[in-house]
Design a protein around this motif. Structure first.
Motif, PDB file in Angstrom:
ATOM      1  N   UNK A 160      44.473 -36.176  15.621  1.00 51.13           N
ATOM      2  CA  UNK A 160      45.114 -36.884  14.359  1.00 51.13           C
ATOM      3  C   UNK A 160      46.362 -36.329  14.080  1.00 51.13           C
ATOM      4  N   UNK A 161      46.652 -35.037  14.576  1.00 51.55           N
ATOM      5  CA  UNK A 161      48.170 -34.515  14.034  1.00 51.55           C
ATOM      6  C   UNK A 161      48.839 -34.594  15.295  1.00 51.55           C
ATOM      7  N   UNK A 162      48.572 -35.679  16.130  1.00 52.64           N
ATOM      8  CA  UNK A 162      49.500 -35.687  17.340  1.00 52.64           C
ATOM      9  C   UNK A 162      51.015 -36.011  17.331  1.00 52.64           C
ATOM     10  N   UNK A 222      36.760 -28.230  24.493  1.00 51.12           N
ATOM     11  CA  UNK A 222      37.604 -29.537  23.638  1.00 51.12           C
ATOM     12  C   UNK A 222      38.599 -28.933  22.470  1.00 51.12           C
ATOM     13  N   UNK A 223      39.613 -29.668  22.249  1.00 44.37           N
ATOM     14  CA  UNK A 223      40.689 -29.398  21.190  1.00 44.37           C
ATOM     15  C   UNK A 223      41.168 -30.551  20.627  1.00 44.37           C
ATOM     16  N   UNK A 224      41.547 -30.126  19.461  1.00 49.07           N
ATOM     17  CA  UNK A 224      42.202 -31.168  18.746  1.00 49.07           C
ATOM     18  C   UNK A 224      43.089 -30.864  17.655  1.00 49.07           C
ATOM     19  N   UNK A 225      44.095 -31.509  17.753  1.00 48.46           N
ATOM     20  CA  UNK A 225      45.445 -30.723  16.894  1.00 48.46           C
ATOM     21  C   UNK A 225      45.092 -31.867  15.462  1.00 48.46           C
ATOM     22  N   UNK A 226      44.739 -30.930  14.412  1.00 46.57           N
ATOM     23  CA  UNK A 226      44.588 -31.574  13.397  1.00 46.57           C
ATOM     24  C   UNK A 226      45.760 -32.089  12.163  1.00 46.57           C
ATOM     25  N   UNK A 227      46.596 -31.329  12.489  1.00 48.81           N
ATOM     26  CA  UNK A 227      47.606 -31.380  11.478  1.00 48.81           C
ATOM     27  C   UNK A 227      48.636 -30.311  11.444  1.00 48.81           C
ATOM     28  N   UNK A 228      49.405 -30.324  10.545  1.00 44.22           N
ATOM     29  CA  UNK A 228      50.466 -29.274  10.337  1.00 44.22           C
ATOM     30  C   UNK A 228      50.773 -28.727   9.157  1.00 44.22           C
ATOM     31  N   UNK A 229      50.983 -27.646   9.046  1.00 45.19           N
ATOM     32  CA  UNK A 229      51.108 -27.187   7.688  1.00 45.19           C
ATOM     33  C   UNK A 229      52.457 -26.594   7.132  1.00 45.19           C
ATOM     34  N   UNK A 230      52.693 -26.431   6.100  1.00 38.39           N
ATOM     35  CA  UNK A 230      54.306 -26.286   5.629  1.00 38.39           C
ATOM     36  C   UNK A 230      55.121 -25.434   6.203  1.00 38.39           C
ATOM     37  N   UNK A 231      54.465 -24.399   6.706  1.00 38.69           N
ATOM     38  CA  UNK A 231      55.349 -23.405   7.586  1.00 38.69           C
ATOM     39  C   UNK A 231      55.667 -23.961   8.763  1.00 38.69           C
ATOM     40  N   UNK A 232      55.241 -25.030   9.169  1.00 34.89           N
ATOM     41  CA  UNK A 232      55.712 -25.761  10.554  1.00 34.89           C
ATOM     42  C   UNK A 232      54.514 -25.246  11.582  1.00 34.89           C
ATOM     43  N   UNK A 237      36.460 -31.439  11.469  1.00 32.01           N
ATOM     44  CA  UNK A 237      37.491 -32.322  10.900  1.00 32.01           C
ATOM     45  C   UNK A 237      37.867 -31.577   9.521  1.00 32.01           C
ATOM     46  N   UNK A 238      39.161 -31.477   9.250  1.00 33.85           N
ATOM     47  CA  UNK A 238      39.739 -31.087   8.339  1.00 33.85           C
ATOM     48  C   UNK A 238      40.767 -32.361   7.532  1.00 33.85           C
ATOM     49  N   UNK A 239      40.396 -32.029   5.946  1.00 33.35           N
ATOM     50  CA  UNK A 239      41.126 -33.046   5.397  1.00 33.35           C
ATOM     51  C   UNK A 239      42.841 -32.600   5.452  1.00 33.35           C
ATOM     52  N   UNK A 240      43.461 -33.573   5.433  1.00 37.37           N
ATOM     53  CA  UNK A 240      45.019 -33.435   5.715  1.00 37.37           C
ATOM     54  C   UNK A 240      45.607 -32.715   4.581  1.00 37.37           C
ATOM     55  N   UNK A 241      44.909 -33.078   3.314  1.00 37.83           N
ATOM     56  CA  UNK A 241      45.440 -32.433   2.068  1.00 37.83           C
ATOM     57  C   UNK A 241      45.190 -30.690   1.999  1.00 37.83           C
ATOM     58  N   UNK A 242      44.102 -30.439   2.714  1.00 37.51           N
ATOM     59  CA  UNK A 242      43.659 -28.953   2.636  1.00 37.51           C
ATOM     60  C   UNK A 242      44.558 -28.363   3.879  1.00 37.51           C
TER      61      UNK A 242
END
Lengths: 168, 403
Positions: free
Chosen positions: B255-257, B300-310, B350-355
Motif C-alpha cells: 500500500x506504500x508502493x 513475503x514483504x510489503x511496503x506499508x508506507x513512508x515516514x517523515x524522515x523519508x 498491517x500498520x495504520x498510515x497515521x501511525x
C-alpha cells in the motif's frame, strides 16, 4: 477496648438469667449455649448503641428472633430432654417426673408458641410487652398464646391437672 | 392453670446451668465483623472495577495532539484476550496482524482471530477474521476502522457492518475503500470502490481470478492497480491515465508502493524484496529512492508506507521459525534499521498510515499468556461450582428432613 466497656460486666451479671431463657427456648443445653453465644455476639457488635438503653431486652429479643430463624433454616430437632449437665439438687422424684412431662409438652410447640409461652408465663410480660419484644401485633401474641395453651391442654392434660392441683 | 404453668417453667429454667459463652461470643462477634468488612471491601473492589467500565463512553475520543506510534515489538494476544467489541474499546489501532497460533485459533491453530494493537498504548484486542484468513485486517489511515472480508469494524464503538467486498486499500482520506468482488463473468473479479459512509459500489476494472494489487498515491489523487500483468493508473474519477506492462511475476510493492512525492511506483517480484521503480506518468523505468538491500530469506514483504524522515517501512515475513520484522529503509543508509520485531507465529501485518506518518515508536509490551477474559471464565466456573455444591447440600438436607 473502649467500645466493649461494660460488656463483660453485663454478661457476667446477666448470664444466669439469659441462660435460663436460652434453655427454655431451645430445650437443649448445646443449642441453648449456641443461641446465647450468637445473641451476645450480636449484642456486642451493637454494644455502643444498646448499652445505654436496655441491653438485656436486646439480648432476649435477639435470642427469640434467632431461635425462630434457626428453626426455619435448619428445623433443628427440638427436645427438652437434652442431657442436663447440672441436675437440680434435691428435687422430689415426682417433681422430676413432672418436669420431664412439661419439657416434652413444650417441645411439641412451635418456636413462636414457645416464645410467647416463655414471655407471658415465665417473664410475666403483658401481651403488649410480648408483642413489642417479638416485633409483632398483640393479636398475634394472643393467637399464639391461645394455640399454645390449647395444645398443651391437648397433649398434656395430666400435666395441667398436676400443676393445677399443686398450685391449689 | 397458668399459675401452675408459671411454676413449672421456673422449675425447668432453674435446672439450666450458666452457659460460659463470653469468650466465644466475643470471638464470633470479631469474626463476623471481619467477614462483614471483607464483604464490603469486595463489593467496593467490584464496584471500583465495574463502574468505570460500565460508564466508559462508547466512543473513545482521541486526545488532541496525541500521536499514534508503533510498538517496537509485536507479540500474540493472550488466551482470553479482550475482543474488539469488549469494553474498554480500543478506539484506534496502530497494528493489525494474523498468524498461526493456538492463541489466534483454538481449534485449528490457524487464524480465526486477528490481533490489534492500540494506536496510543499497548492494548491488545482480538478480532474475528474468519477461518484461515491470509491477510491481516486492513486498517484505515487513522486506525479507527479495521476491514476484512467479514466486514468493517469501528474500533471506537465495537460495531461491525458488512462490506461485501475483499478490502484491498483505503483512500488516504479514509473516506473510500477499494476492494474486489466476484465479477459477473465466470472466473472474473471486479475491482470496486465504495464510500465508507455508505453508497453503491462503483466498478473500476475487471480482471481474471488472480485478482488485483492496489495502492493509492499519498495525495489520494491517483490509484494504481495491477491486474493480469499490467499496471493501470487511474485518476480520482476512475479515468485511466496510463497503463503499462509489468515485468513478469511482479506486483505492486504494497500500500506504500507510491513514493511520497508520487514520482515513482515500486513493483516487486513475489517472495523477494528487490523493488523496481516505474514512472506512474509514463510507465517507464526510473531510478527510485536508493533504499538499502534486505538480506536473508524472505517469504513475503510489503511496503506499508513512508515516514517523515523519508524512510520506507517494510514488513518482512521471514522463513518458518524466524521472527518477522518491520524495517525502516532510509535512502542512502547502509543497512535497514529494525523498527518492530514481530513474533514468528505472525504471518501478516498491517500498520495504520497515521501511525507510520507520525514517525513515533514506543516500547512494545505484548500481553502475558493469560488475558482478562480468562478471569471472567474462571469466575463463572467458580460460581457454577458454588451453585452446584449449594444445590447438592440443599438436596442432602432436604433428604435428611424427609428422613
Amino acid at each position: 477496648m473502649a467500645e466493649a466497656d461494660g460488656f463483660r460486666e453485663f454478661v457476667r451479671g446477666r448470664s444466669a438469667a439469659l441462660s435460663r431463657h436460652a434453655y427454655l427456648l431451645t430445650g437443649d443445653h448445646h443449642l441453648g449455649e449456641d443461641l446465647l453465644q450468637s445473641a451476645l455476639a450480636s449484642t456486642y457488635r451493637h454494644w455502643r448503641r444498646v448499652r445505654d438503653s436496655d441491653p438485656e431486652a436486646y439480648v432476649r429479643r435477639a435470642m427469640y428472633h434467632q431461635h425462630v430463624s434457626w428453626w426455619r433454616r435448619r428445623r433443628v430437632p427440638e427436645q427438652l430432654t437434652g442431657g442436663h449437665r447440672e441436675v437440680a439438687q434435691a428435687d422430689p422424684a415426682d417433681a422430676t417426673a413432672l418436669r420431664l412431662t412439661m419439657a416434652q409438652a413444650l417441645s411439641r410447640l412451635s418456636p413462636k408458641q414457645r416464645a410467647v409461652i416463655v414471655l407471658r408465663f415465665y417473664d410475666d410480660l403483658t401481651e403488649a410487652q410480648a408483642a413489642q419484644l417479638l416485633g409483632c401485633r398483640v393479636g398475634t401474641v394472643k393467637r399464639h398464646a391461645h394455640d399454645a395453651l390449647r395444645r398443651l391442654r391437648d397433649i398434656a392434660p395430666e400435666l395441667l391437672h398436676e400443676t393445677e392441683r399443686s398450685t391449689r | 392453670m397458668t399459675e401452675g404453668l408459671r411454676q413449672e417453667l421456673r422449675r425447668t429454667a432453674d435446672s439450666a446451668p450458666v452457659y460460659p459463652v463470653y469468650e466465644r461470643a466475643m470471638a464470633t462477634a470479631r469474626r463476623t465483623r471481619r467477614r462483614t468488612a471483607a464483604a464490603w471491601a469486595a463489593v467496593a473492589a467490584v464496584l471500583a472495577v465495574a463502574v468505570p467500565v460500565a460508564t466508559r463512553p462508547a466512543v473513545i475520543p482521541v486526545a488532541a495532539g496525541q500521536a499514534p506510534s508503533l510498538p517496537d515489538r509485536i507479540g500474540l494476544p493472550a488466551y482470553g484476550s479482550l475482543d474488539v467489541d469488549d469494553r474498554p474499546r480500543l478506539g484506534a489501532a496502530a497494528v493489525s496482524f494474523i498468524g498461526d497460533s493456538r492463541r489466534l485459533g483454538l481449534l485449528s491453530g490457524e487464524s480465526e482471530l486477528g490481533g490489534l494493537v492500540g494506536a496510543y498504548e499497548e492494548r491488545y484486542r482480538t478480532i474475528d477474521v474468519g477461518i484461515a484468513s491470509r491477510r491481516a485486517p486492513l486498517l484505515s489511515p487513522d486506525g479507527r476502522f479495521a476491514a476484512d472480508e467479514g466486514g468493517l469494524v469501528d474500533l471506537s464503538t465495537g460495531r461491525s457492518t458488512p462490506l461485501a467486498l475483499t478490502p484491498l486499500a483505503w483512500s488516504p482520506d479514509g473516506r473510500q475503500i477499494v476492494g474486489s468482488t466476484l465479477g459477473t463473468a465466470p472466473g472474473s473479479v471486479d475491482l470496486v470502490i465504495k464510500e465508507v459512509a455508505g453508497g453503491e459500489f462503483r466498478t473500476l476494472a475487471t480482471a481474471g481470478e488472480a485478482g488485483f494489487s492496489v495502492a493509492f498515491s499519498a495525495d489520494g489523487d491517483r490509484l494504481a492497480y495491477l491486474a493480469d500483468g499490467r499496471v493501470h493508473v487511474l485518476d480520482s474519477a476512475g479515468r485511466e491515465l496510463v497503463a503499462f506492462t509489468a515485468p513478469s511475476g511482479y506486483r505492486l510493492a504494497g500500500k506504500g508502493a507510491w513514493t511520497p512525492d508520487g514520482s515513482a511506483l515500486a513493483l516487486v517480484a513475489s517472495a523477494a524484496w528487490a523493488p523496481r521503480w516505474f514512472d506512474p506518468g509514463t510507465g517507464q523505468p526510473v531510478a527510485g529512492p536508493e533504499l538499502p538491500a534486505v538480506s536473508g530469506g524472505v517469504v513475503a514483504a510489503g511496503l506499508l508506507g513512508w515516514r517523515p524522515d523519508g524512510s520506507a517501512l517494510l514488513y518482512l515475513r521471514r522463513e518458518a521459525g524466524q521472527a518477522g520484522q518491520v524495517l525502516a529503509l532510509s535512502p542512502r543508509a547502509g543497512a535497514p534499521a529494525q523498527v518492530t520485531a514481530v513474533d514468528p507465529a505472525i504471518t501478516d501485518v498491517d500498520l495504520a498510515a497515521r501511525a507510520i506518518s507520525s514517525g513515533g515508536t514506543r516500547a512494545g509490551d505484548p500481553p502475558f499468556l493469560i488475558g482478562p477474559a480468562v478471569w471472567w471464565w474462571l469466575a463463572g466456573i467458580v460460581l457454577a461450582l458454588g451453585a452446584l455444591v449449594a444445590g447438592v447440600r440443599w438436596k442432602r438436607r432436604a433428604g435428611q428432613r424427609r428422613g
